[in-house]
Write a protein that holds these residues in place. Structure first.
Motif, PDB file in Angstrom:
ATOM      1  N   GLY A 216       6.222  11.900  -8.237  1.00 27.40           N
ATOM      2  CA  GLY A 216       7.169  12.911  -8.773  1.00 27.40           C
ATOM      3  C   GLY A 216       6.786  13.905  -9.654  1.00 27.40           C
ATOM      4  N   ALA A 217       5.860  13.688 -10.279  1.00 25.52           N
ATOM      5  CA  ALA A 217       5.477  14.907 -11.430  1.00 25.52           C
ATOM      6  C   ALA A 217       4.820  15.899 -10.598  1.00 25.52           C
ATOM      7  CB  ALA A 217       4.610  14.017 -12.328  1.00 25.52           C
ATOM      8  N   LEU A 218       3.824  15.557  -9.594  1.00 35.02           N
ATOM      9  CA  LEU A 218       3.077  16.457  -8.581  1.00 35.02           C
ATOM     10  C   LEU A 218       3.918  16.988  -7.507  1.00 35.02           C
ATOM     11  CD1 LEU A 218      -0.430  14.469  -8.681  1.00 35.02           C
ATOM     12  CD2 LEU A 218       0.244  16.328  -9.900  1.00 35.02           C
ATOM     13  N   GLY A 219       4.933  16.311  -7.146  1.00 34.67           N
ATOM     14  CA  GLY A 219       5.690  16.686  -6.057  1.00 34.67           C
ATOM     15  C   GLY A 219       5.122  16.526  -4.607  1.00 34.67           C
ATOM     16  N   ILE A 220       4.563  15.022  -4.666  1.00 34.76           N
ATOM     17  CA  ILE A 220       3.726  14.657  -3.357  1.00 34.76           C
ATOM     18  C   ILE A 220       4.177  13.420  -2.691  1.00 34.76           C
ATOM     19  CG2 ILE A 220       1.721  16.210  -3.972  1.00 34.76           C
ATOM     20  CD1 ILE A 220       0.283  13.810  -4.812  1.00 34.76           C
ATOM     21  N   GLN A 221       3.841  12.944  -1.730  1.00 28.68           N
ATOM     22  CA  GLN A 221       4.128  11.704  -1.458  1.00 28.68           C
ATOM     23  C   GLN A 221       2.815  10.879  -1.341  1.00 28.68           C
ATOM     24  OE1 GLN A 221       5.459  10.639   3.002  1.00 28.68           O
ATOM     25  NE2 GLN A 221       7.209  10.566   2.034  1.00 28.68           N
ATOM     26  N   LEU A 222       2.865   9.495  -1.873  1.00 31.94           N
ATOM     27  CA  LEU A 222       2.000   8.713  -2.006  1.00 31.94           C
ATOM     28  C   LEU A 222       2.171   7.264  -1.196  1.00 31.94           C
ATOM     29  CD1 LEU A 222       0.954   9.085  -5.963  1.00 31.94           C
ATOM     30  CD2 LEU A 222       0.116  10.066  -3.838  1.00 31.94           C
ATOM     31  N   ALA A 223       1.311   6.613  -1.356  1.00 33.88           N
ATOM     32  CA  ALA A 223       1.378   5.186  -0.598  1.00 33.88           C
ATOM     33  C   ALA A 223       1.466   5.273   0.898  1.00 33.88           C
ATOM     34  CB  ALA A 223       2.510   4.356  -1.296  1.00 33.88           C
ATOM     35  N   GLY A 224       2.172   4.348   1.607  1.00 26.20           N
ATOM     36  CA  GLY A 224       2.494   4.105   3.093  1.00 26.20           C
ATOM     37  C   GLY A 224       1.636   3.259   3.400  1.00 26.20           C
ATOM     38  N   ASP A 225       1.215   3.134   4.796  1.00 26.16           N
ATOM     39  CA  ASP A 225       0.419   2.199   5.519  1.00 26.16           C
ATOM     40  C   ASP A 225      -0.911   2.376   4.967  1.00 26.16           C
ATOM     41  OD1 ASP A 225       2.815   1.418   6.462  1.00 26.16           O
ATOM     42  OD2 ASP A 225       2.320   2.145   8.744  1.00 26.16           O
ATOM     43  N   ALA A 226      -1.568   1.259   4.981  1.00 27.90           N
ATOM     44  CA  ALA A 226      -3.145   1.082   4.501  1.00 27.90           C
ATOM     45  C   ALA A 226      -3.765   0.067   5.330  1.00 27.90           C
ATOM     46  CB  ALA A 226      -3.384   1.055   3.124  1.00 27.90           C
ATOM     47  N   VAL A 227      -5.085   0.128   5.454  1.00 31.64           N
ATOM     48  CA  VAL A 227      -5.969  -0.721   6.005  1.00 31.64           C
ATOM     49  C   VAL A 227      -6.808  -1.667   5.153  1.00 31.64           C
ATOM     50  CG1 VAL A 227      -7.504  -1.367   7.833  1.00 31.64           C
ATOM     51  CG2 VAL A 227      -5.937   0.517   8.260  1.00 31.64           C
ATOM     52  N   TYR A 228      -6.422  -3.001   5.116  1.00 28.18           N
ATOM     53  CA  TYR A 228      -7.124  -4.083   4.335  1.00 28.18           C
ATOM     54  C   TYR A 228      -7.891  -5.053   5.362  1.00 28.18           C
ATOM     55  CZ  TYR A 228      -4.652  -2.016   0.481  1.00 28.18           C
ATOM     56  OH  TYR A 228      -3.791  -1.209  -0.377  1.00 28.18           O
ATOM     57  N   PHE A 229      -9.279  -5.151   4.887  1.00 27.29           N
ATOM     58  CA  PHE A 229     -10.005  -6.347   5.882  1.00 27.29           C
ATOM     59  C   PHE A 229      -9.700  -5.886   7.272  1.00 27.29           C
ATOM     60  CE2 PHE A 229      -8.961  -7.848   1.589  1.00 27.29           C
ATOM     61  CZ  PHE A 229     -10.315  -8.036   1.071  1.00 27.29           C
TER      62      PHE A 229
END
Length: 329
Positions: free
Chosen positions: A267-280
Protein backbone atom coordinates in the motif's frame (compact mmCIF):
# COMPACT_ATOMS: atom_id res chain seq x y z
CA UNK A 1 18.01 -1.30 33.05
CA UNK A 2 20.49 1.52 32.38
CA UNK A 3 23.17 -0.91 31.24
CA UNK A 4 20.58 -2.80 29.20
CA UNK A 5 19.38 0.36 27.43
CA UNK A 6 22.98 1.39 26.60
CA UNK A 7 23.78 -2.06 25.18
CA UNK A 8 20.47 -2.11 23.33
CA UNK A 9 21.23 1.16 21.53
CA UNK A 10 24.89 0.36 20.85
CA UNK A 11 23.95 -3.04 19.44
CA UNK A 12 21.47 -1.39 17.07
CA UNK A 13 24.14 1.05 15.87
CA UNK A 14 26.64 -1.76 15.35
CA UNK A 15 24.13 -3.59 13.20
CA UNK A 16 23.54 -0.50 11.06
CA UNK A 17 27.30 -0.02 10.62
CA UNK A 18 28.67 -3.55 10.32
CA UNK A 19 25.80 -5.78 9.22
CA UNK A 20 26.67 -9.48 9.19
CA UNK A 21 30.29 -10.07 8.08
CA UNK A 22 30.45 -13.51 6.48
CA UNK A 23 33.89 -14.25 7.89
CA UNK A 24 32.66 -13.80 11.46
CA UNK A 25 31.11 -16.87 13.17
CA UNK A 26 27.47 -16.06 13.90
CA UNK A 27 25.32 -17.59 16.68
CA UNK A 28 22.37 -18.02 14.31
CA UNK A 29 24.52 -20.20 12.05
CA UNK A 30 25.48 -22.26 15.10
CA UNK A 31 21.79 -22.65 15.97
CA UNK A 32 21.17 -23.67 12.37
CA UNK A 33 23.93 -26.28 12.58
CA UNK A 34 22.36 -27.69 15.75
CA UNK A 35 18.99 -27.92 13.99
CA UNK A 36 20.60 -29.78 11.07
CA UNK A 37 22.26 -32.29 13.42
CA UNK A 38 19.05 -32.91 15.37
CA UNK A 39 16.97 -33.16 12.19
CA UNK A 40 19.25 -35.85 10.78
CA UNK A 41 19.04 -37.75 14.03
CA UNK A 42 15.28 -37.47 14.64
CA UNK A 43 13.76 -37.31 11.17
CA UNK A 44 15.68 -40.31 9.85
CA UNK A 45 14.45 -42.66 12.58
CA UNK A 46 12.98 -45.92 11.37
CA UNK A 47 9.20 -45.68 10.85
CA UNK A 48 8.50 -48.73 8.68
CA UNK A 49 5.71 -50.94 9.94
CA UNK A 50 3.98 -48.14 11.80
CA UNK A 51 0.44 -47.15 10.97
CA UNK A 52 -0.01 -43.80 9.28
CA UNK A 53 -1.53 -42.04 12.31
CA UNK A 54 1.08 -43.47 14.64
CA UNK A 55 3.84 -42.36 12.29
CA UNK A 56 2.44 -38.82 12.19
CA UNK A 57 2.33 -38.66 15.99
CA UNK A 58 5.87 -39.98 16.19
CA UNK A 59 7.12 -37.31 13.80
CA UNK A 60 5.35 -34.59 15.78
CA UNK A 61 6.85 -35.81 19.05
CA UNK A 62 10.34 -35.86 17.58
CA UNK A 63 9.81 -32.41 16.07
CA UNK A 64 8.66 -31.12 19.46
CA UNK A 65 11.73 -32.66 21.09
CA UNK A 66 13.94 -30.87 18.57
CA UNK A 67 12.30 -27.54 19.46
CA UNK A 68 12.76 -28.21 23.18
CA UNK A 69 16.45 -29.10 22.82
CA UNK A 70 17.25 -26.11 20.57
CA UNK A 71 15.51 -23.65 22.92
CA UNK A 72 17.10 -25.21 26.01
CA UNK A 73 20.62 -25.02 24.57
CA UNK A 74 20.04 -21.47 23.31
CA UNK A 75 18.74 -20.35 26.71
CA UNK A 76 21.54 -22.02 28.68
CA UNK A 77 24.41 -20.71 26.54
CA UNK A 78 23.05 -17.16 26.22
CA UNK A 79 22.18 -16.83 29.92
CA UNK A 80 25.57 -18.20 30.95
CA UNK A 81 27.45 -15.71 28.79
CA UNK A 82 25.37 -12.64 29.68
CA UNK A 83 24.99 -13.28 33.41
CA UNK A 84 28.60 -14.41 33.69
CA UNK A 85 29.86 -11.26 31.97
CA UNK A 86 27.82 -8.96 34.23
CA UNK A 87 28.99 -10.85 37.34
CA UNK A 88 32.62 -10.30 36.33
CA UNK A 89 32.12 -6.57 35.66
CA UNK A 90 29.19 -4.37 34.56
CA UNK A 91 31.21 -2.91 31.68
CA UNK A 92 32.04 -6.40 30.42
CA UNK A 93 28.35 -7.20 30.68
CA UNK A 94 27.47 -4.17 28.57
CA UNK A 95 30.08 -5.15 25.98
CA UNK A 96 28.81 -8.74 25.73
CA UNK A 97 25.18 -7.66 25.62
CA UNK A 98 25.98 -5.06 22.93
CA UNK A 99 27.62 -7.68 20.72
CA UNK A 100 24.73 -10.11 21.24
CA UNK A 101 22.13 -7.44 20.46
CA UNK A 102 24.04 -6.60 17.30
CA UNK A 103 23.98 -10.28 16.30
CA UNK A 104 20.25 -10.58 16.95
CA UNK A 105 19.24 -7.71 14.65
CA UNK A 106 19.44 -7.91 10.85
CA UNK A 107 18.74 -4.43 9.48
CA UNK A 108 21.85 -3.94 7.36
CA UNK A 109 22.09 -7.61 6.38
CA UNK A 110 18.55 -7.48 5.01
CA UNK A 111 19.41 -4.39 3.00
CA UNK A 112 22.69 -5.81 1.70
CA UNK A 113 21.14 -9.08 0.52
CA UNK A 114 18.16 -7.42 -1.16
CA UNK A 115 20.37 -4.80 -2.80
CA UNK A 116 22.42 -7.61 -4.35
CA UNK A 117 19.21 -8.49 -6.18
CA UNK A 118 18.79 -4.87 -7.24
CA UNK A 119 22.37 -4.65 -8.50
CA UNK A 120 21.97 -7.89 -10.45
CA UNK A 121 18.73 -6.72 -12.06
CA UNK A 122 20.15 -3.37 -13.10
CA UNK A 123 23.68 -4.42 -14.10
CA UNK A 124 24.23 -8.18 -14.37
CA UNK A 125 21.08 -9.65 -15.91
CA UNK A 126 18.24 -11.94 -15.01
CA UNK A 127 20.27 -15.12 -14.36
CA UNK A 128 22.42 -13.45 -11.72
CA UNK A 129 19.34 -11.79 -10.26
CA UNK A 130 17.63 -15.18 -9.90
CA UNK A 131 20.70 -16.52 -8.09
CA UNK A 132 20.77 -13.49 -5.79
CA UNK A 133 17.09 -13.67 -4.87
CA UNK A 134 17.33 -17.45 -4.35
CA UNK A 135 19.57 -16.68 -1.37
CA UNK A 136 16.77 -14.86 0.48
CA UNK A 137 13.54 -16.61 -0.57
CA UNK A 138 12.24 -20.16 -0.29
CA UNK A 139 10.38 -20.31 -3.61
CA UNK A 140 11.72 -21.63 -6.92
CA UNK A 141 13.35 -18.69 -8.69
CA UNK A 142 14.25 -20.24 -12.06
CA UNK A 143 10.79 -19.40 -13.43
CA UNK A 144 10.82 -15.74 -12.35
CA UNK A 145 11.19 -12.85 -14.80
CA UNK A 146 12.67 -9.49 -13.79
CA UNK A 147 9.44 -8.24 -12.26
CA UNK A 148 8.97 -11.51 -10.37
CA UNK A 149 12.49 -11.30 -8.97
CA UNK A 150 11.94 -7.69 -7.87
CA UNK A 151 8.63 -8.59 -6.22
CA UNK A 152 10.24 -11.50 -4.37
CA UNK A 153 12.96 -9.19 -3.01
CA UNK A 154 10.43 -6.55 -1.96
CA UNK A 155 8.24 -9.14 -0.22
CA UNK A 156 11.28 -10.46 1.64
CA UNK A 157 12.24 -7.00 2.85
CA UNK A 158 8.65 -6.30 3.89
CA UNK A 159 8.12 -9.58 5.75
CA UNK A 160 11.53 -9.51 7.42
CA UNK A 161 11.01 -5.98 8.64
CA UNK A 162 8.99 -7.82 11.25
CA UNK A 163 10.80 -11.18 11.51
CA UNK A 164 14.35 -9.88 11.22
CA UNK A 165 14.13 -6.40 12.71
CA UNK A 166 11.17 -5.35 14.85
CA UNK A 167 10.25 -8.72 16.43
CA UNK A 168 13.79 -9.53 17.64
CA UNK A 169 14.15 -5.89 18.68
CA UNK A 170 11.03 -6.07 20.84
CA UNK A 171 12.00 -9.37 22.43
CA UNK A 172 15.52 -8.15 23.13
CA UNK A 173 14.19 -4.92 24.65
CA UNK A 174 11.86 -6.95 26.86
CA UNK A 175 14.19 -9.74 27.97
CA UNK A 176 17.69 -8.90 26.80
CA UNK A 177 19.75 -11.19 24.55
CA UNK A 178 18.37 -14.30 26.26
CA UNK A 179 14.82 -13.65 25.05
CA UNK A 180 16.14 -12.18 21.79
CA UNK A 181 18.09 -15.32 20.92
CA UNK A 182 15.20 -17.56 21.97
CA UNK A 183 13.06 -15.72 19.43
CA UNK A 184 15.76 -16.07 16.77
CA UNK A 185 16.00 -19.79 17.50
CA UNK A 186 12.24 -20.19 16.97
CA UNK A 187 12.41 -18.15 13.77
CA UNK A 188 15.37 -20.18 12.49
CA UNK A 189 13.63 -23.48 13.19
CA UNK A 190 10.55 -22.28 11.31
CA UNK A 191 12.63 -21.23 8.31
CA UNK A 192 14.40 -24.61 8.22
CA UNK A 193 11.75 -27.19 9.12
CA UNK A 194 8.46 -25.27 9.25
CA UNK A 195 7.36 -26.09 5.69
CA UNK A 196 3.94 -27.58 4.95
CA UNK A 197 5.25 -30.26 2.61
CA UNK A 198 5.34 -34.04 2.87
CA UNK A 199 8.71 -34.09 4.61
CA UNK A 200 8.08 -31.46 7.30
CA UNK A 201 4.29 -31.26 7.69
CA UNK A 202 4.29 -33.21 10.95
CA UNK A 203 7.93 -33.00 12.03
CA UNK A 204 8.04 -29.20 11.68
CA UNK A 205 4.57 -28.45 13.05
CA UNK A 206 5.69 -27.41 16.54
CA UNK A 207 8.38 -25.14 15.08
CA UNK A 208 5.89 -23.52 12.69
CA UNK A 209 3.20 -23.03 15.34
CA UNK A 210 5.74 -21.63 17.80
CA UNK A 211 6.83 -19.09 15.20
CA UNK A 212 3.20 -18.10 14.56
CA UNK A 213 2.65 -17.49 18.27
CA UNK A 214 5.90 -15.59 18.81
CA UNK A 215 5.25 -13.32 15.83
CA UNK A 216 1.55 -12.62 16.40
CA UNK A 217 1.91 -9.36 18.34
CA UNK A 218 5.28 -8.21 16.89
CA UNK A 219 4.01 -8.51 13.30
CA UNK A 220 1.08 -6.23 14.10
CA UNK A 221 3.25 -3.74 15.97
CA UNK A 222 5.63 -3.81 12.99
CA UNK A 223 2.74 -3.06 10.63
CA UNK A 224 1.69 0.05 12.53
CA UNK A 225 5.29 1.23 12.84
CA UNK A 226 5.65 0.79 9.07
CA UNK A 227 2.44 2.75 8.46
CA UNK A 228 3.88 5.57 10.58
CA UNK A 229 7.12 5.31 8.59
CA UNK A 230 5.13 5.61 5.34
CA UNK A 231 3.55 8.84 6.60
CA UNK A 232 6.97 10.19 7.58
CA UNK A 233 8.88 8.91 4.54
CA UNK A 234 8.00 11.60 2.04
CA UNK A 235 6.71 11.45 -1.52
CA UNK A 236 7.98 7.90 -2.20
CA UNK A 237 5.31 6.49 0.09
CA UNK A 238 1.61 6.81 0.74
CA UNK A 239 0.64 6.63 4.39
CA UNK A 240 -3.06 6.52 3.52
CA UNK A 241 -2.45 3.76 0.98
CA UNK A 242 -0.40 1.81 3.52
CA UNK A 243 -3.20 1.91 6.09
CA UNK A 244 -5.97 1.18 3.57
CA UNK A 245 -4.27 -1.89 2.08
CA UNK A 246 -3.23 -3.09 5.52
CA UNK A 247 -6.82 -3.08 6.76
CA UNK A 248 -8.00 -4.84 3.61
CA UNK A 249 -5.24 -7.38 2.82
CA UNK A 250 -3.47 -8.09 6.12
CA UNK A 251 -4.97 -11.59 6.22
CA UNK A 252 -4.19 -12.50 2.58
CA UNK A 253 -1.66 -15.17 3.51
CA UNK A 254 -1.68 -18.73 4.86
CA UNK A 255 0.38 -17.47 7.80
CA UNK A 256 -1.48 -15.24 10.27
CA UNK A 257 1.52 -12.90 10.37
CA UNK A 258 3.29 -12.70 6.99
CA UNK A 259 0.81 -10.40 5.23
CA UNK A 260 0.83 -7.83 8.03
CA UNK A 261 3.89 -5.89 6.87
CA UNK A 262 3.64 -7.06 3.24
CA UNK A 263 0.25 -5.36 2.95
CA UNK A 264 1.60 -2.15 4.44
CA UNK A 265 4.56 -2.14 2.06
CA UNK A 266 2.34 -2.82 -0.97
CA UNK A 267 0.00 0.00 0.00
CA UNK A 268 2.83 2.41 0.80
CA UNK A 269 4.44 1.81 -2.60
CA UNK A 270 1.18 1.56 -4.54
CA UNK A 271 2.02 -1.84 -6.04
CA UNK A 272 0.69 -5.39 -5.99
CA UNK A 273 2.64 -8.15 -4.26
CA UNK A 274 2.21 -11.89 -3.57
CA UNK A 275 0.09 -14.05 -5.88
CA UNK A 276 0.88 -17.59 -7.03
CA UNK A 277 4.41 -18.91 -6.48
CA UNK A 278 6.31 -22.13 -7.18
CA UNK A 279 7.71 -24.14 -4.25
CA UNK A 280 9.61 -27.41 -4.75
CA UNK A 281 8.30 -27.64 -8.30
CA UNK A 282 4.63 -27.14 -7.36
CA UNK A 283 2.50 -24.05 -7.95
CA UNK A 284 1.04 -22.72 -4.71
CA UNK A 285 -2.05 -20.56 -5.10
CA UNK A 286 -1.86 -17.33 -3.12
CA UNK A 287 -4.07 -14.24 -3.05
CA UNK A 288 -2.63 -10.94 -4.19
CA UNK A 289 -1.74 -8.18 -1.76
CA UNK A 290 -2.20 -4.56 -2.80
CA UNK A 291 -3.59 -2.91 -5.92
CA UNK A 292 -2.03 -3.19 -9.36
CA UNK A 293 -2.02 0.60 -9.82
CA UNK A 294 1.40 0.64 -11.48
CA UNK A 295 4.04 -1.89 -12.58
CA UNK A 296 6.59 -3.03 -10.02
CA UNK A 297 9.93 -1.27 -10.65
CA UNK A 298 13.41 -2.40 -9.72
CA UNK A 299 13.71 0.88 -7.81
CA UNK A 300 10.97 -0.38 -5.48
CA UNK A 301 13.58 -2.61 -3.84
CA UNK A 302 15.45 0.51 -2.75
CA UNK A 303 12.21 2.14 -1.59
CA UNK A 304 11.26 -0.95 0.43
CA UNK A 305 14.65 -0.83 2.16
CA UNK A 306 14.21 2.84 3.00
CA UNK A 307 10.80 2.06 4.48
CA UNK A 308 12.38 -0.76 6.49
CA UNK A 309 15.09 1.54 7.87
CA UNK A 310 12.54 4.17 8.89
CA UNK A 311 10.49 1.47 10.62
CA UNK A 312 13.59 0.18 12.42
CA UNK A 313 14.43 3.64 13.74
CA UNK A 314 10.86 4.15 14.94
CA UNK A 315 10.98 0.78 16.71
CA UNK A 316 14.33 1.52 18.33
CA UNK A 317 13.20 4.97 19.46
CA UNK A 318 10.00 3.57 20.94
CA UNK A 319 11.83 0.84 22.85
CA UNK A 320 14.38 3.30 24.23
CA UNK A 321 11.61 5.69 25.25
CA UNK A 322 9.98 3.01 27.41
CA UNK A 323 13.35 1.96 28.85
CA UNK A 324 14.14 5.54 29.88
CA UNK A 325 10.65 5.86 31.33
CA UNK A 326 11.23 2.77 33.48
CA UNK A 327 14.59 4.12 34.64
CA UNK A 328 13.07 7.46 35.62
CA UNK A 329 10.17 5.83 37.44
Amino acid sequence: MLYHSIAFFLGFLLDLILGDPYWLPHPIRLIGNLIVVLEKRFLSKETKGKEHKEQEKSERRRGTLLVFIVLSVTFAVTAFLVIGAYLLHPYLGVAVETIMTYQILAVKCLKVESMKVYQSLTKEGIEEARKAVAMIVGRDTAVLDGTGVAKAAIETVAENTSDGVIAPMLYTALGGPVLGFLYKAVNTMDSMIGYKNEKYLNFGRTAAKSDDVCNYLPSRISAYLMIAAAYLGGSDFSGKGAYRIYKRDRRNHASPNSAQTESVCAGALGIQLAGDAVYFGKVVKKPHIGDDTRPVEYEDIRRANRLMYLTAWLGETGCLFFMVLIILL
